[in-house]
Design a protein around this motif. Structure first.
Motif, PDB file in Angstrom:
ATOM      1  N   HIS A  17       0.821  -1.215   0.000  1.00 45.23           N
ATOM      2  CA  HIS A  17       0.000   0.000   0.000  1.00 45.23           C
ATOM      3  C   HIS A  17       0.855   1.265   0.000  1.00 45.23           C
ATOM      4  N   GLU A  21       1.206   3.924  -3.552  1.00 48.90           N
ATOM      5  CA  GLU A  21       0.959   5.365  -3.471  1.00 48.90           C
ATOM      6  C   GLU A  21       2.212   6.163  -3.828  1.00 48.90           C
ATOM      7  N   ALA A  44      -0.525  -4.404  -3.850  1.00 54.03           N
ATOM      8  CA  ALA A  44      -1.636  -3.962  -2.993  1.00 54.03           C
ATOM      9  C   ALA A  44      -2.299  -5.132  -2.271  1.00 54.03           C
ATOM     10  N   VAL A  52     -10.611  -1.595   4.818  1.00 54.94           N
ATOM     11  CA  VAL A  52      -9.931  -0.296   4.762  1.00 54.94           C
ATOM     12  C   VAL A  52     -10.702   0.666   5.639  1.00 54.94           C
ATOM     13  N   MET A  71      -5.964   5.146  -2.655  1.00 54.56           N
ATOM     14  CA  MET A  71      -6.606   4.121  -1.824  1.00 54.56           C
ATOM     15  C   MET A  71      -8.114   4.324  -1.711  1.00 54.56           C
ATOM     16  N   SER A 106      -6.758  -5.816  -4.855  1.00 53.71           N
ATOM     17  CA  SER A 106      -5.412  -5.974  -5.403  1.00 53.71           C
ATOM     18  C   SER A 106      -5.418  -5.877  -6.922  1.00 53.71           C
ATOM     19  N   TYR A 384      -2.609  -0.859   6.779  1.00 55.82           N
ATOM     20  CA  TYR A 384      -2.588  -0.473   5.368  1.00 55.82           C
ATOM     21  C   TYR A 384      -2.699   1.045   5.203  1.00 55.82           C
ATOM     22  N   GLU A 385      -3.570   1.656   6.008  1.00 50.99           N
ATOM     23  CA  GLU A 385      -3.860   3.079   5.853  1.00 50.99           C
ATOM     24  C   GLU A 385      -2.648   3.932   6.237  1.00 50.99           C
ATOM     25  N   ALA A 388      -0.099   3.585   3.412  1.00 46.49           N
ATOM     26  CA  ALA A 388      -0.458   4.314   2.195  1.00 46.49           C
ATOM     27  C   ALA A 388      -0.187   5.803   2.340  1.00 46.49           C
TER      28      ALA A 388
END
Length: 632
Positions: A17, A21, A44, A52, A71, A106, A384-385, A388
Motif C-alpha cells: 500500500h 501510493e 496492494a 480499509v 486508496m 489488489s 494499510y492506511e 499508504a
C-alpha cells in the motif's frame, strides 16, 4: 557477473500500500518511475484484515484522497460492505470502514499501476542500494541493484518493504522464512542498509486463521450489516454510483473454554517460548496476549468477515495467533458458531526488519542519505492506511527533492497524516505504531468529513489534484461560507407557529427572536428539521450542509481549538538549526541532551514532544537559541 545498467528517475522498492501510493505520486508528477516487487501477484495485497478504514484510519484514507492518493478511490470500487463507525458520538470520531474484496482490491490497484504513464512494474528483488559519499557521514543515493545483477541508476529511492525484509513466519514450532501468505521474503537488502549506516530493529505482527464458510454456523452469531446509505471514501466518487447490495459480517465471542486451552498451551506459543525476537503491536494483540494481559475478561469479541465475493474464506478478526495448528483448531472450535470449523489458512506471526527511530526527517527522507526515502511498516508503523499515507508523502517528497521544490510537510494541526509522521520521527516507538483518534490533539478540527477542506489545496500545489477538483473545492467553500452566514443572519420571531414547531421537537420556547444558527445549536434540532421554518432555503449538496451544521453546532469548541492551534504554530515556527551542538547548550539535563542529539528536531514544538525532554529543558533551549540569534 556482467553488469547491465538502465537509468530512471525514481525506484520504489515494494508494491504494497505504501509502494503503490509512492510510485503513483512520482509517476503522476511526471517522473520516470520503477516499482519493484518480489511478486507482481502481491501488488496492494491485503495479507491480514480484509478492510480499509475504521476508527481514525478512516480519517487517514480521506486525507490521502484529499491529497490526490488512490486508496480511497480503489476501495470505493471494490468494497463489499461499508459502515460509518461511532455515529452515536460526536463528528470528530466518526470513521468510515469498508470491507474489501481482497482479490478485487489488489487486481484493481494493479490495473491502475499498469496503466499509469511514466510507471513501470518490475518483478525483482532489490539486494543493494547504491550510493556515494558527499561529506562526513552524508551520502547520496545513486541507484539500486537487483539480485540478478541489473543496476538501475536513479535520483531517488523510496523504501516500502513492508513486512518482507528478513521475514519469517511462525506457527507454533514451525518456522518458515517467507513473507506474508507464503510469498518470497526479501533476504538480501538488510546487509546493504546496515552497510549504509542505517540502524534496524525487529518488529512482529500477526494474522488470524481463515475459515471455510461452509463449516461455520452463523445462526449462533450476531449479524453485522452495512449502512443503508453508503458514504464513499473518495471525494471524487459520486455517492449514487456506489449504492449496492452488501454482504454481512458476523460477531461472536470467545469464552472460558477458549481461554483455558490457550493458557494450557502458552509454552508452545513462540511469543511466550522466547522464539520471537520482534516486538508486537500493543493495540492489535494476539489472542494469547489478550488472555494473559486481560485475565479478568470473561470473553473477547470475534468478527467473522468474508474475504471476498468469489471465495468461501472467512477472516476471524480478533483472534490472531502464533499457536501450533492443533491448538488453533481446538481453541477456535470452542467459539460459538465455529464448533465444526475447518481452517483454510493457519494463523501465524511474522517477524521482519524495520528502521530504528530517529533516522528520518518529517519529509520521510533519511537525514544522512540524500534521496533515500522510507514509508510504511518499514518505518515502524502498522496498518494499510498508515502505510499508504506515508507512501504518498514519501513519493511526493522524493519528487520535490528531484525538482528542487519545497517538500510537503503536514503538521499535527493540519491532519492525522501529520500526527502519524510526527510521532514516527520524534518518538522512539518500541512497537508497531497504530493510528488512533486519541493521538490527535486537535481532532475536532481534523474530522474525516472536512479532509478535503483541510488538505485539497496542498494536493493541488503538489500537482496531484486537478484544476477541476480544486475549482470544485473553492465552490464548496463558497457555498459553506454563504449558507453559514445566511443561517446566522436569518431570524425567526416568537410567534405561535414557531412556538408550536419548537414544542413539537421538545425544544424550549422563544421569548424573543432568534437566528436559525442559534436554534441549530440546540441538540434536539438539526439543519434538516429547521427546513420547516426556513422559508428561503436553497437546494445545496449534502456535504455542504454537513459542514454548515457542524461549524454552527460546534462553533464554540472549534474556535477554542483554533486558538490552541495558534499557540502550537508559534512553537513550530521557532526553528532549531540542524548544525546546533547540544553539548554546548548549558543546563540541559543529560537525558534531554541525548534524546535531542538522537532525534535532531526541526523546531521547538517538535523538541517538546520528544520523550525525556521536559518543559524546563525547552526553556533552557529557547534561552540558548535567543542568545545565539543576538550574537549573529
Amino acid at each position: 557477473m556482467t553488469e547491465f545498467r538502465e537509468k530512471t528517475d525514481v525506484c520504489v522498492i515494494g508494491a504494497g500500500h505504501a509502494g503503490c501510493e509512492a510510485a503513483l505520486a512520482c509517476a503522476r508528477l511526471g517522473l520516470e518511475t520503477l516499482i519493484f516487487t518480489v511478486s507482481v501477484d502481491s501488488i496492494a495485497l491485503m495479507p491480514c484484515n480484509p478492510n480499509v478504514g475504521g476508527s481514525s484510519k478512516g480519517h487517514l484514507v480521506r486525507e490521502l484522497d484529499a491529497l490526490g492518493g488512490e486508496m480511497g478511490k480503489n476501495i470505493d470500487k471494490t468494497f463489499i460492505q461499508s459502515k460509518m463507525l461511532n455515529v452515536s458520538k460526536g463528528p470528530a470520531v466518526h470513521s468510515l470502514r469498508a470491507q474489501a474484496d481482497k482479490a478485487e482490491y489488489s487486481r484493481a490497484m494493479r490495473k491502475v499501476l499498469e496503466n499509469q504513464d511514466h510507471l513501470i512494474i518490475k518483478q525483482a528483488e532489490i539486494c543493494d542500494i547504491l550510493w556515494e559519499k558527499i561529506s562526513g557521514e552524508e551520502k547520496k543515493v545513486t541507484g539500486v541493484r537487483t539480485f540478478t545483477g541489473m543496476v538501475y541508476e536513479c535520483k531517488a529511492v523510496v523504501l516500502c518493504t513492508g513486512t518482507y525484509l528478513g521475514a519469517r513466519c511462525l506457527c507454533g514450532e514451525s518456522i518458515t522464512y517467507t513473507g506474508p501468505n507464503g510469498l518470497q521474503a526479501a533476504t538480501h537488502l538488510t546487509d546493504s542498509l546496515k552497510a549504509m549506516g542505517i540502524a534496524l530493529r525487529r518488529f512482529k505482527t500477526g494474522t488470524p486463521a481463515r475459515m471455510d464458510k461452509r463449516s461455520i454456523d452463523f445462526s449462533k452469531m450476531e449479524e453485522q450489516c452495512g449502512d443503508e446509505t453508503i458514504v464513499p471514501f473518495s471525494f471524487s466518487t459520486d455517492p449514487e454510483t456506489i449504492q449496492k447490495e452488501q454482504v454481512s459480517c458476523w460477531l461472536t465471542y470467545t469464552n472460558e473454554n477458549t481461554h483455558e486451552i490457550i493458557r494450557q498451551n502458552l509454552d508452545r506459543s513462540p511469543i511466550y517460548a522466547g522464539i520471537i525476537e520482534g516486538t508486537g503491536p500493543r493495540y492489535c494483540p494476539s489472542i494469547e496476549d489478550k488472555v494473559v494481559k486481560f485475565a479478568e475478561k470473561e470473553r473477547h469479541q470475534v468478527f467473522i468477515e468474508p474475504e471476498g465475493l468469489h471465495t468461501n474464506e472467512m477472516y476471524v478478526g480478533g483472534m490472531s495467533s502464533s499457536l501450533p495448528e492443533d491448538v488453533q483448531l481446538a481453541m477456535y472450535r470452542t467459539v460459538p458458531g465455529l464448533e465444526k470449523c475447518r481452517i483454510v489458512r493457519n494463523a501465524y506471526a511474522i517477524e521482519y526488519d524495520c528502521i530504528g527511530s530517529g533516522q528520518l526527517d518529517g519529509t520521510l527522507e533519511f537525514r544522512t542519505v540524500k534521496g533515500l526515502f522510507s514509508a510504511g511498516q518499514f518505518n515502524g508503523s502498522s496498518g494499510y492506511e498508515e502505510a499508504a499515507c506515508q507512501g504518498l508523502v514519501a513519493g511526493i517528497n522524493a519528487a520535490m527533492s528531484i525538482f528542487g521544490k519545497e517538500p510537503l510537510v503536514i503538521d499535527r494541526s493540519e491532519g492525522y497524516i501529520g500526527v502519524l509522521i510526527d510521532d514516527l520521527v520524534t518518538k522512539d516507538n518500541r512497537e508497531p505504531y497504530r493510528m488512533m483518534t486519541s493521538r490527535a490533539e486537535y481532532r475536532l478540527l481534523l474530522r474525516q468529513d472536512n479532509a478535503d477542506l483541510r488538505l485539497r489545496k496542498k494536493g493541488y500545489e503538489a500537482g496531484l489534484v486537478s484544476e477541476k477538483e480544486y475549482r470544485d473545492l473553492l465552490e464548496k467553500e463558497k457555498m459553506i461560507r454563504e449558507e453559514t452566514e445566511r443561517f446566522k443572519n436569518t431570524y425567526v420571531g416568537a410567534g405561535k407557529e414557531i412556538q408550536s414547531f419548537l414544542e413539537h421537537y421538545g425544544s424550549s420556547s422563544l421569548k424573543t427572536a432568534a437566528s436559525l444558527a442559534e436554534l441549530l445549536c440546540r441538540p434536539e434540532l438539526s439543519y434538516e428539521i429547521l427546513g420547516a421554518i426556513d422559508k428561503n432555503r436553497k437546494e445545496l449538496p449534502k456535504d455542504v450542509l454537513e459542514q454548515v451544521e457542524i461549524e454552527i453546532k460546534y462553533e464554540g469548541y472549534i474556535q477554542r481549538q483554533k486558538r490552541q492551534v495558534e499557540q502550537y504554530k508559534k512553537m513550530e515556527k521557532k526553528g532549531i538549526p540542524r548544525s546546533i551542538d547540544y553539548d554546548e547548550v548549558p543546563s540541559l539535563r543529560l537525558e534531554a541532551r541525548q534524546n535531542l542529539k538522537h532525534f535532531r528536531p526541526a523546531s521547538i514544538g517538535q523538541a517538546s514532544r520528544i520523550s525525556g525532554v521536559s518543559p524546563a529543558d525547552i526553556s533552557v533551549l529557547l534561552v540558548y537559541l535567543e542568545k545565539c540569534r543576538k550574537t549573529e
